[in-house]
Design an enzyme around this catalytic site. Structure first.
Site, PDB file in Angstrom:
ATOM      1  N   VAL A  27      -9.812 -16.610  -0.617  1.00  0.00           N
ATOM      2  CA  VAL A  27     -10.620 -16.275   0.558  1.00  0.00           C
ATOM      3  C   VAL A  27      -9.737 -15.589   1.597  1.00  0.00           C
ATOM      4  CG1 VAL A  27     -12.286 -18.121   0.187  1.00  0.00           C
ATOM      5  CG2 VAL A  27     -10.262 -18.564   1.579  1.00  0.00           C
ATOM      6  N   CYS A  28     -10.363 -14.788   2.435  1.00  0.00           N
ATOM      7  CA  CYS A  28      -9.627 -14.125   3.506  1.00  0.00           C
ATOM      8  C   CYS A  28      -9.098 -15.177   4.472  1.00  0.00           C
ATOM      9  CB  CYS A  28     -10.533 -13.136   4.241  1.00  0.00           C
ATOM     10  SG  CYS A  28     -10.861 -11.680   3.242  1.00  0.00           S
ATOM     11  N   PRO A  29      -7.939 -14.999   5.025  1.00  0.00           N
ATOM     12  CA  PRO A  29      -7.088 -13.803   5.005  1.00  0.00           C
ATOM     13  C   PRO A  29      -6.013 -13.824   3.923  1.00  0.00           C
ATOM     14  CG  PRO A  29      -6.187 -15.324   6.590  1.00  0.00           C
ATOM     15  CD  PRO A  29      -7.389 -16.005   5.951  1.00  0.00           C
TER      16      PRO A  29
END
Length: 75
Positions: free
Chosen positions: A11-13
């Site tokens: 998942v970001c970041p």
């Protein structure tokens, strides 16, 4: 030299965080190939590359929600 960074599923970041770490290990002119599926990274990775003086040499969508970006290290 080319280095492949597989961040699909992160998942970001985290794709950007991992790209920054990987880029530190490369020399100027080397390429980092990043595979990811986080839509935010489609904006954050190219923005980071431009800010740091790296060139995005390839950017393609490889499936519905996956991308591949190639960043050539600058100085």
């Amino acid at each position: 030299m080319e280095k492949v960074l597989e961040t699909t599923g992160m998942v970001c970041p985290f794709p950007l965080v991992e790209a920054k770490k990987a880029m530190e290990t490369l020399s100027a002119g080397d390429e980092l190939i990043i595979h990811f599926d986080c839509t935010q990274a489609t904006e954050t990775i190219p923005r980071w590359a431009a800010t740091e003086g790296h060139d995005v040499t390839e950017f393609e969508q490889t499936s519905d929600a996956q991308w591949k970006i190639v960043v050539r290290k600058g100085k």
